[in-house]
Scaffold this active site. Structure first.
Site, PDB file in Angstrom:
ATOM      1  N   ASP A  28       0.648  -1.442  -0.047  1.00  0.00           N
ATOM      2  CA  ASP A  28       0.164  -0.127   0.003  1.00  0.00           C
ATOM      3  C   ASP A  28       1.192   0.428   0.127  1.00  0.00           C
ATOM      4  O   ASP A  28       1.502   1.680   1.342  1.00  0.00           O
ATOM      5  CB  ASP A  28      -1.243  -0.332   1.146  1.00  0.00           C
ATOM      6  CG  ASP A  28      -1.340   1.247   1.564  1.00  0.00           C
ATOM      7  OD1 ASP A  28      -1.505   2.281   1.118  1.00  0.00           O
ATOM      8  OD2 ASP A  28      -2.385   1.276   2.508  1.00  0.00           O
ATOM      9  N   LYS A  90       2.368  11.362  -3.234  1.00  0.00           N
ATOM     10  CA  LYS A  90       1.849  10.464  -4.230  1.00  0.00           C
ATOM     11  C   LYS A  90       0.861  11.439  -4.976  1.00  0.00           C
ATOM     12  O   LYS A  90       0.462  11.133  -5.805  1.00  0.00           O
ATOM     13  CB  LYS A  90       0.893   9.730  -3.455  1.00  0.00           C
ATOM     14  CG  LYS A  90      -0.124   8.523  -4.003  1.00  0.00           C
ATOM     15  CD  LYS A  90      -0.426   7.834  -2.818  1.00  0.00           C
ATOM     16  CE  LYS A  90      -1.801   6.791  -3.218  1.00  0.00           C
ATOM     17  NZ  LYS A  90      -2.320   5.854  -2.629  1.00  0.00           N
ATOM     18  N   GLU A 189      -7.100  -0.032  -4.275  1.00  0.00           N
ATOM     19  CA  GLU A 189      -7.149   0.392  -2.918  1.00  0.00           C
ATOM     20  C   GLU A 189      -8.457  -0.089  -2.738  1.00  0.00           C
ATOM     21  O   GLU A 189      -8.627  -0.828  -2.028  1.00  0.00           O
ATOM     22  CB  GLU A 189      -6.488   2.283  -2.447  1.00  0.00           C
ATOM     23  CG  GLU A 189      -5.581   1.689  -2.276  1.00  0.00           C
ATOM     24  CD  GLU A 189      -5.287   3.532  -2.249  1.00  0.00           C
ATOM     25  OE1 GLU A 189      -5.906   4.239  -2.367  1.00  0.00           O
ATOM     26  OE2 GLU A 189      -3.814   3.771  -2.717  1.00  0.00           O
ATOM     27  N   ASP A 211     -12.833   5.326   2.290  1.00  0.00           N
ATOM     28  CA  ASP A 211     -11.780   5.321   2.661  1.00  0.00           C
ATOM     29  C   ASP A 211     -11.235   6.935   3.464  1.00  0.00           C
ATOM     30  O   ASP A 211     -10.697   8.027   2.576  1.00  0.00           O
ATOM     31  CB  ASP A 211     -10.564   5.171   1.768  1.00  0.00           C
ATOM     32  CG  ASP A 211      -8.789   4.931   1.969  1.00  0.00           C
ATOM     33  OD1 ASP A 211      -8.798   5.149   2.819  1.00  0.00           O
ATOM     34  OD2 ASP A 211      -7.785   4.465   1.327  1.00  0.00           O
TER      35      ASP A 211
HETATM   36  P1  ADP Z   1      -3.103   6.853   4.131  1.00  0.00           P
HETATM   37  O1  ADP Z   1      -3.782   6.533   3.216  1.00  0.00           O
HETATM   38  O2  ADP Z   1      -3.601   8.999   4.025  1.00  0.00           O
HETATM   39  O3  ADP Z   1      -1.693   7.114   3.939  1.00  0.00           O
HETATM   40  P2  ADP Z   1      -3.443   5.916   6.588  1.00  0.00           P
HETATM   41  O4  ADP Z   1      -4.737   5.366   5.727  1.00  0.00           O
HETATM   42  O5  ADP Z   1      -2.543   5.427   6.810  1.00  0.00           O
HETATM   43  O6  ADP Z   1      -3.352   7.130   5.060  1.00  0.00           O
HETATM   44  O7  ADP Z   1      -4.476   7.435   7.590  1.00  0.00           O
HETATM   45  C1  ADP Z   1      -3.185   8.263   8.466  1.00  0.00           C
HETATM   46  C2  ADP Z   1      -4.283   9.503   9.037  1.00  0.00           C
HETATM   47  O8  ADP Z   1      -4.944   8.612  10.231  1.00  0.00           O
HETATM   48  C3  ADP Z   1      -3.346   9.992   9.887  1.00  0.00           C
HETATM   49  O9  ADP Z   1      -3.803  11.495   9.884  1.00  0.00           O
HETATM   50  C4  ADP Z   1      -3.400   9.824  11.464  1.00  0.00           C
HETATM   51  O10 ADP Z   1      -3.802  10.469  11.893  1.00  0.00           O
HETATM   52  C5  ADP Z   1      -5.021   8.671  11.471  1.00  0.00           C
HETATM   53  N1  ADP Z   1      -4.775   7.653  12.742  1.00  0.00           N
HETATM   54  C6  ADP Z   1      -4.192   6.616  12.413  1.00  0.00           C
HETATM   55  N2  ADP Z   1      -4.350   6.072  13.810  1.00  0.00           N
HETATM   56  C7  ADP Z   1      -5.689   6.885  13.780  1.00  0.00           C
HETATM   57  C8  ADP Z   1      -5.992   6.552  15.711  1.00  0.00           C
HETATM   58  N3  ADP Z   1      -5.964   5.717  16.937  1.00  0.00           N
HETATM   59  N4  ADP Z   1      -7.201   7.074  15.699  1.00  0.00           N
HETATM   60  C9  ADP Z   1      -7.077   8.382  14.969  1.00  0.00           C
HETATM   61  N5  ADP Z   1      -6.553   8.749  14.207  1.00  0.00           N
HETATM   62  C10 ADP Z   1      -5.571   8.015  13.753  1.00  0.00           C
HETATM   63 MG    MG Z   2      -4.388   4.694   2.522  1.00  0.00          MG
END
Ligand code: ADP
Ligand code: MG
Length: 623
Positions: A28, A90, A189, A211
């Protein structure tokens, strides 16, 4: 937007390409975080990407003169060294400097070029493209996975947003190749998320994938029919995500404490504190953010409510685009770290009128699904011990040499094989009785910078005026990667065929180097090509008009001839220069100056034709 038919197992996939032990992973490659997963004993699991056993690799690359740092440490450094630290790369994949997505966004780092097909960042004294930055992230994932799996990876599946266009997908594949990965397939995705939940095992159904990542929100509606997922609708907001929750919380803290951060550093620290607090609030009902400033979960929920409301419109539109209603959906999947927030779950339940699926970790679900897909592909090999994989794309473009030493690409790189493409060409010179065909491989515009694969000739064409012959050239790449080039002249039926093995003798490193060179020279290559094209055109016109003057000069009075001669001289001197615009305008002037001469020749040529003699034949004899 809709389309993108995705198949679990394609009929063409039974072709065995390359034996392997089936060490495959799913990746991913996220805007905020990247992950790598593999299937072990029938169950997908994410692998550690750092020394502390963490599974999320922040998609951040910090550049130094002679090395790079990727991940957590780069993220920590981002505040101190924003110019040389690329975050959210990205967003720039497959984009040019002029694209809205590029210009709209504030970024602390510098873009190296204002024009050209590719964005380039100026970092630590050099220029890198988003493809190279992504390759750095992929390299770390690859190394970590190879350590965990105890050997070289045989293949990977990389996920991309469902709305990614061809250029963005191409860029992602190239990043994989640069990182030395064998990209088996790109996977949408939302489809990956559905695979992780095993929804492909059902016979049919429609699913929504909600998402919410760090900075992007995507909603997709998938339809499953006989094991095939189709993306029925996509929507979302590229500037909305969990990071907005951090900002909302920070505002709340400022209100409550009555103190605003007074420097960029203080602001960064406040945001970091708020992010940590946000994560705690997922589990706890209240938390202290600054000494004496305690925020309850209800207050946080209230602060983010307007952000959630913004996602609702996109959801309703996607449902409508897919011609569905919330009640008819067979399931809703939560993806992205930000969907951990309980208020987000409650909100999704309200919009879709059903409890969403969240048994799997929302930040891992896409990587897990990619691993499932990689495993399916590796195992999809036929009976033959199923230790097989397929080399399913063309690594470097295949093309033909044109006049002036430029390359015409017939099959672009990354096309899935087997594949076939045809283009029609014609003769450059009058009376040409054969064609020299030169098959090349590579991304550069000039033949000299590409790799020569084969040369062959097609002969036996009767002399004809330039532009009359019709040569169909067909490139056929079979499932084994063997290229067959067929040249067929339409009027005479003459045909010539040659076979080559395109990637033969090229190592993965050489392919990488050729790709890298093409990114570095993309801009100047295009300019060179346009100049060469203009020169070839000028030469053709000059030779035609000079021939015509010799043949039919008598049709002109001396004072009529002078401006034509002048225009010829002007074009000749422009042609010998390096300004393609000057050449183009000199061509136009000559065209203009010789218009009435051309008209007169046409009339005469008609009389000649009546007399049984074609003007072209006259020209031919004179040349
Ligand atoms: P991307 O798809 O953009 O790479 P992610 O799916 O990894 O992103 O999501 C990242 C976001 O999720 C960030 O804003 C992070 O703060 C939030 N996040 C991760 N864990 C938690 C949690 N336990 N509670 C709230 N928000 C969270
Ligand atoms: Mg993502």
């Amino acid at each position: 937007m809709s389309g993108g038919l995705f198949q679990i197992a394609e009929p063409g996939e039974s072709q065995i390409k390359e034996a392997c032990t089936g060490r495959v992973v799913g990746i991913d490659l996220g805007t905020t975080n990247s992950l790598v997963a593999t299937v072990r004993a029938g169950t997908p699991e994410c692998l550690a990407v750092d020394d502390e056993g963490g599974r999320l690799l922040p998609s951040v690359v910090e550049y130094f003169a002679d090395h790079t740092i990727v991940g957590k440490r780069a993220l920590t450094d981002a505040a101190a060294n924003p110019i040389d630290t690329i975050v959210s790369v990205k967003r720039f994949m497959g984009r040019g400097p002029g694209d809205v997505e590029t210009t709209r966004r504030f970024t602390p780092y510098r873009f190296a070029s204002k024009s050209g097909p590719l964005i380039r960042f100026a970092v630590a004294g050099r220029e890198v493209t988003p493809i190279e930055v992504s390759a750095e992230i992929l390299r770390v994932l690859r190394t970590q996975a190879e350590v965990a799996l105890g050997g070289v990876l045989d293949g990977v599946v990389i996920t991309v947003p469902a709305y990614f266009d061809d250029a963005q997908r191409q860029a992602t594949r190239d990043a994989g190749r640069l990182a030395g990965l064998h990209v088996l397939r790109l996977l949408n995705e939302p489809t990956a998320a559905a695979l992780a939940y095993g929804l492909d095992k059902k016979s049919q159904g429609t699913f929504a994938v909600y998402d919410l990542g760090g900075g992007t929100f995507d909603i997709s509606i998938l339809k499953l029919e006989e094991g095939v997922f189709q993306v029925k609708a996509t929507g979302g907001d590229t500037a909305l995500g969990g990071d907005d929750f951090d900002r909302a919380l920070a505002e709340l803290v400022v209100q409550r404490s009555g103190r605003a951060p007074d420097s960029p550093t203080a602001q960064r620290e406040l945001l970091d504190a708020c992010r940590a607090a946000k994560h705690r609030l997922t589990r706890e009902s209240a938390t202290e953010i600054l000494p004496g400033v305690r925020i309850a979960r209800e207050e946080f929920d209230e602060a983010i409510a307007p952000i959630l409301t913004r996602t609702a419109a996109a959801c309703r539109r996607a449902i409508k685009d897919a011609e569905l209603t919330p009640e008819t959906l067979d399931g809703v999947i939560l993806v992205g770290g930000a969907t951990r927030v309980p208020a987000v779950r409650a909100f999704v339940e309200k919009i879709f009128k059903q409890k969403p699926l969240f048994d799997l970790d929302p930040d891992q679900v896409v990587a897990l699904g990619a691993a499932v897909q990689a495993d399916l592909l590796a195992g999809a090999g036929p009976q033959a011990g199923n230790d097989v994989l397929l080399l399913d794309v063309i690594p470097l473009s295949l093309g033909l040499e044109m006049m002036g030493g430029v390359v015409e690409k017939i099959i672009p790189r990354n096309w899935t094989i087997p594949t076939r493409a045809q283009q029609t060409f014609t003769t450059y010179a009058d009376g040409q009785t054969g064609f020299d065909l030169h098959v090349v491989q590579g991304e550069r515009e000039s033949v000299a910078d590409c790799r020569s694969l084969a040369r062959f000739q097609l002969k036996g064409i009767p002399p004809m005026p330039a532009g009359m012959a019709r040569l169909d050239v067909t490139f056929l790449v079979d499932a084994d990667g063997i290229l067959q080039v067929t040249a067929h002249e339409q009027t005479t039926g003459q045909e010539a065929v040659i076979e080559v093995t395109p990637s033969y003798g090229l190592s993965a490193e050489e392919i990488e180097q050729m790709l890298l060179d093409s990114y570095q020279h993309a801009d100047s290559d295009v300019k060179t090509r346009l100049l060469i094209d203009a020169r070839v055109e000028a030469d053709r016109i000059l030779s035609a008009i000079r021939g015509a003057l010799v043949a039919d000069g008598r049709l002109l009075e001396p004072e009529e001839r002078a401006p034509i001669e002048q225009a010829i001289a002007a074009l000749q001197s422009a042609r010998d220069g390096i300004d393609r615009h000057a050449i183009r305008s000199a061509i136009e002037s000559l065209d203009h100056a010789s218009q009435s001469f051309a008209q007169r020749r046409m009339d005469t040529s008609l009389q000649h034709a009546v007399a049984g003699r074609r003007i072209s034949e006259v020209e031919q004899k004179l040349e």
